[in-house]
Design an enzyme around this catalytic site. Structure first.
Site, short mmCIF file in Angstrom:
data_model
loop_
_atom_site.label_atom_id
_atom_site.label_comp_id
_atom_site.label_asym_id
_atom_site.label_seq_id
_atom_site.Cartn_x
_atom_site.Cartn_y
_atom_site.Cartn_z
N ARG A 293 120.12 45.46 16.68
CA ARG A 293 119.88 44.35 17.59
C ARG A 293 121.16 43.59 17.97
NH1 ARG A 293 114.76 41.81 17.52
NH2 ARG A 293 114.54 42.64 15.41
N CYS A 361 95.15 45.77 31.23
CA CYS A 361 93.79 45.22 31.13
C CYS A 361 93.48 44.65 29.76
CB CYS A 361 92.81 46.33 31.44
SG CYS A 361 93.10 47.74 30.36
N GLU A 362 94.36 43.83 29.22
CA GLU A 362 93.99 43.14 28.00
C GLU A 362 94.73 41.82 27.90
OE1 GLU A 362 95.66 44.67 24.24
OE2 GLU A 362 95.75 46.59 25.30
N1 LLP Z 1 118.80 50.05 9.28
C1 LLP Z 1 117.52 50.26 8.91
C2 LLP Z 1 117.25 51.09 7.74
C3 LLP Z 1 116.48 49.68 9.63
O1 LLP Z 1 115.23 49.89 9.25
C4 LLP Z 1 116.76 48.88 10.76
C5 LLP Z 1 115.69 48.30 11.55
C6 LLP Z 1 118.10 48.71 11.13
C7 LLP Z 1 119.10 49.30 10.36
C8 LLP Z 1 118.53 47.91 12.32
O2 LLP Z 1 118.15 46.58 12.22
P1 LLP Z 1 118.65 45.49 13.27
O3 LLP Z 1 120.14 45.33 13.09
O4 LLP Z 1 118.32 45.96 14.63
O5 LLP Z 1 117.89 44.27 12.89
N2 LLP Z 1 110.81 46.48 16.24
C9 LLP Z 1 111.26 45.28 15.59
C10 LLP Z 1 112.48 45.52 14.75
C11 LLP Z 1 112.27 46.58 13.69
C12 LLP Z 1 113.51 46.84 12.87
C13 LLP Z 1 113.32 47.99 11.97
N3 LLP Z 1 114.47 48.41 11.25
C14 LLP Z 1 111.52 44.21 16.66
O6 LLP Z 1 111.28 44.46 17.83
O7 LLP Z 1 111.93 43.10 16.32
#
Ligand code: LLP
Length: 437
Positions: A293, A361-362
């Site tokens: 992110r 549609c939700e």
């Molecule tokens: N490494 C591992 C093992 C992870 O599981 C994740 C994210 C990352 C790195 C990267 O994390 P970041 O730096 O992006 O926070 N779909 C959710 C976020 C799920 C994150 C899952 N794992 C959302 O939209 O907020």
């Protein structure tokens, strides 16, 4: 007027500008809904992130978490900066290879890696962060069959509470990830692996969660990891070469949200690592990080056309745009806030309260509720901010909506990097069985 992040501006017509281009013109040229990714912003974020850690520790590797946005052009941009990859599926691994990231610059994470995935990872010398005893057996077995020694680390469960959405707080003891530390399973995993002929132990890995805006969970994670690193050295004489702290640094989504700077995190975690290394006389490990992110989140906007406005006395005004939960799932799934403006009316005052919905549609199909916008009219262009991470990557085709296109912009240039789906794309894999023909 809101504070725009520094890679945006507003031109004399009051239109949003990204990558040197007028968002209104981009929407006309490429259609809507449209993801727009700013290449320079991704580069800046990567450089700043790497610098934050590399200035404080001699040996640092940044592995971009492809799950945030696995678009090939986005991954290519990061590859060209020298990033490695954190992959969590066969296809992510293949995308990373495809853009030129070598296998030995990748880590493979997840609690269910199937045998095809393990085979691919082992053949390409990818560092596998093993998540369970049964997976360890499988890795050893497959590596032996391939005549290779698999490079492994263990994902440990750090039992760290982070203030984020429950679905993405993955570091809790009860979560499905990693080896339990308190009961001694994490240590036992190292002991077990030491006796195996086809694995080589290199690392330790944890991930405290995602969208974390506070430094404390990272510090706690580093303490717990380093305690285990010393114990593994003392008890089994294993030198851990890679300390992988995962991802998780969040970004501000809502005006007024705090920011967590990578420098703050680096300062704390490197402090912990160097202290323990010094006190225990350990080898200095390579520090691995897996940001998703932070690198790509705010590099992207989603442009959506306003189609209809529904006003009813005493009821909220609904503005319907052509991007819904199919295009951006985070508001529906996590109640996530994504800031919304009108890209063609950036200089007008946001003074009317509206809800912004998609075409599905939700009732979960909304992008924002109780938002202030200027007077909204048909044909206006809504812009949804900070959608670079887990935006297009989580888009789906609910109600057979094609997923949006994406363009990459840089210094006044724009090119499609993900085509808009079509009827043919959405129906290509369906088949009518012989008896219905
Ligand atoms: N490494 C591992 C093992 C992870 O599981 C994740 C994210 C990352 C790195 C990267 O994390 P970041 O730096 O992006 O926070 N779909 C959710 C976020 C799920 C994150 C899952 N794992 C959302 O939209 O907020």
């Amino acid at each position: 007027m809101l504070m725009l992040k520094e890679h945006f501006s507003v031109n004399s017509q009051g239109h949003l500008v990204i990558g040197g281009l007028d968002a209104v013109e981009l929407a006309e040229r490429f259609g809507t809904p449209l993801y727009v990714a700013d290449e320079q912003r991704i580069r800046e974020r990567y450089r700043r992130f790497l610098r934050a850690f590399a200035e404080r520790w001699p040996d640092v590797r940044v592995h971009y978490a492809l799950k945030a946005n696995s678009n090939m052009a986005v991954v290519k941009v990061l590859q060209s900066e020298g990033a490695g990859a954190d992959v969590s599926s066969e296809i992510e691994l293949r995308i990373a290879l495809n853009v030129g990231i070598p296998g030995d610059r990748m880590v493979f994470n997840g609690n269910y890696k199937n045998s095809r995935e393990l085979e691919l990872a082992i053949s390409n010398d990818v560092l596998i962060n093993v998540d369970s005893f049964q997976e360890l057996e499988a890795v050893d077995r497959i590596a032996r069959r391939l005549g290779k020694r698999a490079r492994i680390g263990f994902r440990i469960n750090p039992d760290v509470r982070a203030d984020t959405h429950p679905y993405i707080a993955v570091g809790l003891r009860e979560s499905k990830f990693g080896f339990d530390v308190a009961s001694g399973q994490a240590l036992a995993a190292y002991a077990r692996a030491k006796g195996m002929s086809s694995v080589e132990i290199f690392g330790i890995h944890a991930n405290v969660g995602s969208q974390i805006l506070d430094v404390a969970p990272f510090e706690e994670e580093a303490e717990k990891i380093m305690a285990l690193v010393s114990e593994v050295k003392e008890k089994f004489d294993i030198d851990i070469r890679f300390v992988d702290l995962g991802g998780g640094i969040g970004i501000p989504y809502k005006p007024g949200d705090r920011e967590l700077h990578p420098e703050e995190v680096a300062e704390k975690v490197v402090g912990v690592i160097s202290r323990v290394v010094r006190e225990k006389g350990l080898e200095r490990p390579t520090l691995l990080l897996e940001p998703g992110r932070y690198l790509v989140g705010d590099s992207c906007v989603l442009l959506a056309r306003v189609g209809y406005i529904k006003e009813r006395p005493g009821m909220p005004t609904w503005v319907a745009v052509d991007a819904g939960m199919n295009a951006l799932m985070r508001p529906a799934l996590y109640g996530a806030y994504h800031h919304i403006e009108l890209a063609n009316k950036m200089n007008q005052k946001n003074e009317f309260l509206v809800n912004v919905a998609g075409p599905l549609c939700e009732s979960g199909d909304f992008l924002g509720k109780d938002r202030k916008l200027p007077v909204v009219e048909q044909g206006d262009l809504a812009v949804i901010f900070d959608v670079g991470a887990y935006g297009l990557a989580m888009a789906c085709q609910h109600t057979a909506q094609p997923r949006p296109a994406m363009v990459l912009v840089n210094g006044g240039r724009a090119e499609i990097v993900r085509k808009r789906e079509t009827y043919d794309d959405l129906t290509r894999l369906d088949q009518i069985p012989s008896w219905l023909k």
